[in-house]
Scaffold this motif. Structure first.
Motif, PDB file in Angstrom:
ATOM      1  N   LEU A  30      14.159  10.701  -8.899  1.00 47.04           N
ATOM      2  CA  LEU A  30      12.891  10.007  -8.745  1.00 47.04           C
ATOM      3  C   LEU A  30      11.750  10.885  -9.253  1.00 47.04           C
ATOM      4  CD1 LEU A  30      11.910   7.309  -7.356  1.00 47.04           C
ATOM      5  CD2 LEU A  30      11.241   8.777  -5.462  1.00 47.04           C
ATOM      6  N   TRP A  31      11.775  12.151  -8.879  1.00 53.54           N
ATOM      7  CA  TRP A  31      10.749  13.105  -9.301  1.00 53.54           C
ATOM      8  C   TRP A  31      10.739  13.244 -10.828  1.00 53.54           C
ATOM      9  CZ3 TRP A  31       6.670  15.338  -7.188  1.00 53.54           C
ATOM     10  CH2 TRP A  31       6.109  16.449  -7.808  1.00 53.54           C
ATOM     11  N   ASN A  32      11.916  13.245 -11.430  1.00 50.00           N
ATOM     12  CA  ASN A  32      12.003  13.425 -12.877  1.00 50.00           C
ATOM     13  C   ASN A  32      11.682  12.149 -13.666  1.00 50.00           C
ATOM     14  OD1 ASN A  32      12.716  16.122 -12.672  1.00 50.00           O
ATOM     15  ND2 ASN A  32      14.891  15.668 -12.582  1.00 50.00           N
ATOM     16  N   HIS A  33      11.883  10.978 -13.061  1.00 54.28           N
ATOM     17  CA  HIS A  33      11.704   9.724 -13.794  1.00 54.28           C
ATOM     18  C   HIS A  33      10.334   9.082 -13.609  1.00 54.28           C
ATOM     19  CE1 HIS A  33      16.328   9.376 -13.864  1.00 54.28           C
ATOM     20  NE2 HIS A  33      15.893   9.946 -14.965  1.00 54.28           N
ATOM     21  N   ILE A  34       9.594   9.489 -12.588  1.00 56.24           N
ATOM     22  CA  ILE A  34       8.248   8.934 -12.383  1.00 56.24           C
ATOM     23  C   ILE A  34       7.255  10.059 -12.573  1.00 56.24           C
ATOM     24  CG2 ILE A  34       6.658   7.825 -10.790  1.00 56.24           C
ATOM     25  CD1 ILE A  34       9.028   6.522  -9.448  1.00 56.24           C
ATOM     26  N   PRO A  35       6.367  10.016 -13.500  1.00 56.81           N
ATOM     27  CA  PRO A  35       6.354   9.166 -14.664  1.00 56.81           C
ATOM     28  C   PRO A  35       7.455   9.559 -15.626  1.00 56.81           C
ATOM     29  CG  PRO A  35       4.545  10.741 -14.795  1.00 56.81           C
ATOM     30  CD  PRO A  35       5.299  11.002 -13.521  1.00 56.81           C
ATOM     31  N   PRO A  36       7.799   8.817 -16.583  1.00 53.90           N
ATOM     32  CA  PRO A  36       7.135   7.670 -17.191  1.00 53.90           C
ATOM     33  C   PRO A  36       7.453   6.335 -16.514  1.00 53.90           C
ATOM     34  CG  PRO A  36       9.027   8.243 -18.511  1.00 53.90           C
ATOM     35  CD  PRO A  36       8.939   9.256 -17.410  1.00 53.90           C
ATOM     36  N   ASN A  70      19.548  13.672  -1.823  1.00 48.10           N
ATOM     37  CA  ASN A  70      18.750  14.724  -2.459  1.00 48.10           C
ATOM     38  C   ASN A  70      18.729  14.581  -3.979  1.00 48.10           C
ATOM     39  OD1 ASN A  70      18.061  15.895  -0.019  1.00 48.10           O
ATOM     40  ND2 ASN A  70      19.805  17.282  -0.023  1.00 48.10           N
ATOM     41  N   GLU A  71      19.864  14.205  -4.549  1.00 53.35           N
ATOM     42  CA  GLU A  71      19.928  13.978  -5.997  1.00 53.35           C
ATOM     43  C   GLU A  71      19.040  12.811  -6.397  1.00 53.35           C
ATOM     44  OE1 GLU A  71      21.036  14.411  -9.985  1.00 53.35           O
ATOM     45  OE2 GLU A  71      21.436  15.781  -8.305  1.00 53.35           O
ATOM     46  N   ALA A  72      18.985  11.783  -5.558  1.00 51.60           N
ATOM     47  CA  ALA A  72      18.123  10.635  -5.847  1.00 51.60           C
ATOM     48  C   ALA A  72      16.654  11.038  -5.793  1.00 51.60           C
ATOM     49  CB  ALA A  72      18.399   9.506  -4.849  1.00 51.60           C
ATOM     50  N   LEU A  73      16.285  11.892  -4.854  1.00 56.62           N
ATOM     51  CA  LEU A  73      14.911  12.390  -4.801  1.00 56.62           C
ATOM     52  C   LEU A  73      14.564  13.156  -6.079  1.00 56.62           C
ATOM     53  CD1 LEU A  73      14.709  13.555  -1.079  1.00 56.62           C
ATOM     54  CD2 LEU A  73      13.358  11.734  -2.136  1.00 56.62           C
ATOM     55  N   GLN A  96       0.812  -1.218   0.000  1.00 57.78           N
ATOM     56  CA  GLN A  96       0.000   0.000   0.000  1.00 57.78           C
ATOM     57  C   GLN A  96       0.845   1.266   0.000  1.00 57.78           C
ATOM     58  OE1 GLN A  96      -2.545  -0.550   3.400  1.00 57.78           O
ATOM     59  NE2 GLN A  96      -4.258  -1.187   2.097  1.00 57.78           N
ATOM     60  N   THR A  97       1.945   1.256   0.732  1.00 57.37           N
ATOM     61  CA  THR A  97       2.795   2.443   0.794  1.00 57.37           C
ATOM     62  C   THR A  97       3.386   2.762  -0.576  1.00 57.37           C
ATOM     63  OG1 THR A  97       3.377   1.884   3.078  1.00 57.37           O
ATOM     64  CG2 THR A  97       4.761   3.505   1.968  1.00 57.37           C
ATOM     65  N   ASP A  98       3.898   1.743  -1.254  1.00 59.22           N
ATOM     66  CA  ASP A  98       4.467   1.954  -2.578  1.00 59.22           C
ATOM     67  C   ASP A  98       3.396   2.392  -3.568  1.00 59.22           C
ATOM     68  OD1 ASP A  98       7.253   1.551  -2.337  1.00 59.22           O
ATOM     69  OD2 ASP A  98       6.923  -0.605  -2.143  1.00 59.22           O
ATOM     70  N   ALA A  99       2.207   1.806  -3.462  1.00 60.95           N
ATOM     71  CA  ALA A  99       1.121   2.191  -4.357  1.00 60.95           C
ATOM     72  C   ALA A  99       0.736   3.649  -4.131  1.00 60.95           C
ATOM     73  CB  ALA A  99      -0.087   1.280  -4.145  1.00 60.95           C
ATOM     74  N   ARG A 100       0.679   4.054  -2.876  1.00 61.51           N
ATOM     75  CA  ARG A 100       0.339   5.448  -2.562  1.00 61.51           C
ATOM     76  C   ARG A 100       1.426   6.390  -3.075  1.00 61.51           C
ATOM     77  NH1 ARG A 100      -1.998   9.394  -0.040  1.00 61.51           N
ATOM     78  NH2 ARG A 100      -0.986  10.701   1.509  1.00 61.51           N
ATOM     79  N   LEU A 101       2.702   6.042  -2.827  1.00 60.57           N
ATOM     80  CA  LEU A 101       3.805   6.881  -3.301  1.00 60.57           C
ATOM     81  C   LEU A 101       3.795   6.996  -4.826  1.00 60.57           C
ATOM     82  CD1 LEU A 101       6.705   5.631  -0.993  1.00 60.57           C
ATOM     83  CD2 LEU A 101       5.666   7.898  -0.972  1.00 60.57           C
ATOM     84  N   LEU A 102       3.559   5.876  -5.485  1.00 62.27           N
ATOM     85  CA  LEU A 102       3.537   5.888  -6.942  1.00 62.27           C
ATOM     86  C   LEU A 102       2.406   6.762  -7.474  1.00 62.27           C
ATOM     87  CD1 LEU A 102       4.900   4.834  -9.468  1.00 62.27           C
ATOM     88  CD2 LEU A 102       3.404   2.840  -9.363  1.00 62.27           C
ATOM     89  N   SER A 103       1.231   6.658  -6.871  1.00 64.81           N
ATOM     90  CA  SER A 103       0.108   7.487  -7.339  1.00 64.81           C
ATOM     91  C   SER A 103       0.368   8.961  -7.070  1.00 64.81           C
ATOM     92  CB  SER A 103      -1.209   7.037  -6.709  1.00 64.81           C
ATOM     93  OG  SER A 103      -1.205   7.293  -5.326  1.00 64.81           O
ATOM     94  N   LEU A 104       0.988   9.280  -5.947  1.00 62.13           N
ATOM     95  CA  LEU A 104       1.325  10.684  -5.652  1.00 62.13           C
ATOM     96  C   LEU A 104       2.355  11.214  -6.645  1.00 62.13           C
ATOM     97  CD1 LEU A 104       1.496  10.658  -1.744  1.00 62.13           C
ATOM     98  CD2 LEU A 104      -0.190  11.854  -3.156  1.00 62.13           C
ATOM     99  N   LEU A 105       3.363  10.395  -6.949  1.00 58.37           N
ATOM    100  CA  LEU A 105       4.386  10.829  -7.897  1.00 58.37           C
ATOM    101  C   LEU A 105       3.810  10.993  -9.303  1.00 58.37           C
ATOM    102  CD1 LEU A 105       7.417   8.709  -6.685  1.00 58.37           C
ATOM    103  CD2 LEU A 105       7.340  11.199  -6.818  1.00 58.37           C
ATOM    104  N   GLN A 106       2.960  10.083  -9.691  1.00 61.71           N
ATOM    105  CA  GLN A 106       2.360  10.189 -11.017  1.00 61.71           C
ATOM    106  C   GLN A 106       1.433  11.391 -11.110  1.00 61.71           C
ATOM    107  OE1 GLN A 106       0.780   6.212 -11.467  1.00 61.71           O
ATOM    108  NE2 GLN A 106       2.584   5.569 -12.633  1.00 61.71           N
ATOM    109  N   GLY A 107       0.861  11.784  -9.983  1.00 59.74           N
ATOM    110  CA  GLY A 107       0.023  12.982  -9.937  1.00 59.74           C
ATOM    111  C   GLY A 107       0.836  14.245  -9.710  1.00 59.74           C
ATOM    112  N   ARG A 108       2.162  14.123  -9.676  1.00 61.47           N
ATOM    113  CA  ARG A 108       3.099  15.246  -9.473  1.00 61.47           C
ATOM    114  C   ARG A 108       2.837  15.960  -8.145  1.00 61.47           C
ATOM    115  NH1 ARG A 108       6.982  13.671 -11.812  1.00 61.47           N
ATOM    116  NH2 ARG A 108       7.947  15.677 -12.054  1.00 61.47           N
ATOM    117  N   ASN A 109       2.502  15.183  -7.120  1.00 57.17           N
ATOM    118  CA  ASN A 109       2.245  15.717  -5.790  1.00 57.17           C
ATOM    119  C   ASN A 109       3.541  15.645  -4.980  1.00 57.17           C
ATOM    120  OD1 ASN A 109       1.412  16.285  -3.175  1.00 57.17           O
ATOM    121  ND2 ASN A 109      -0.527  15.185  -3.417  1.00 57.17           N
TER     122      ASN A 109
END
Length: 146
Positions: free
Chosen positions: A56-62, A50-53, A3-16
């Motif tokens: 992550l922000w730039n690569h999800i999505p796609p 910080n660079e990894a964050l 659930q945590t990964d699913a929530r994080l993925l949906s937030l990232l895909q929504g650019r939240n």
């Protein structure tokens, strides 16, 4: 995917941006600990996390990883290995600052004139010892050298 990964993925895909905050709270310590273990430098470790964050922000999505946390930690690990390799290359190339000002290093270095005087004195002493030993018989030379 939990659930945590699913929530994080949906937030990232929504650019939240809340996704980055939640990711840092869930595995930020692990990421920093991983980075510090590889780099042995707190500042470099923090920069890699910080660079990894940012990556992550730039690569999800796609990108759509099965585990956002594992993807994040793998990115941290890879960035740390790259940074460690780059630092080693800089050291081999002589590009790393020693951290000590040149004038302080100069004060620690022996004076070349003093070295010449010392080596001259050592040569003179050696010559005197050789002359002394040549004038002694074999037994006395062996006792002296022993």
């Amino acid at each position: 995917m939990d659930q945590t990964d699913a929530r994080l993925l949906s937030l990232l895909q929504g650019r939240n941006e809340q996704a980055l905050t939640e990711l840092q709270s869930s595995c930020g310590r692990s990421a920093y600990s991983l980075a510090a273990g590889i780099l042995h430098d707190g500042q470099d470790a923090e920069e890699c996390v910080n660079e990894a964050l940012l990556q992550l922000w730039n690569h999800i999505p796609p990108a759509c990883p099965d585990s956002v946390r594992a993807y994040f930690l793998r990115t941290v690990r890879n960035l740390c290995f790259n940074r460690a390799r780059d630092k080693a290359a800089q050291k081999r190339a002589g590009e790393v600052d020693a951290g000590v000002p040149a004038d302080e290093l100069a004060a620690m270095m022996p004076d070349p004139d003093e070295e010449d005087r010392r080596s001259g004195a050592a040569e003179a002493l050696r010559a005197h010892l050789v002359d002394f030993l040549r004038n002694e018989d074999e037994t006395d030379r062996a006792l002296f050298m022993g």
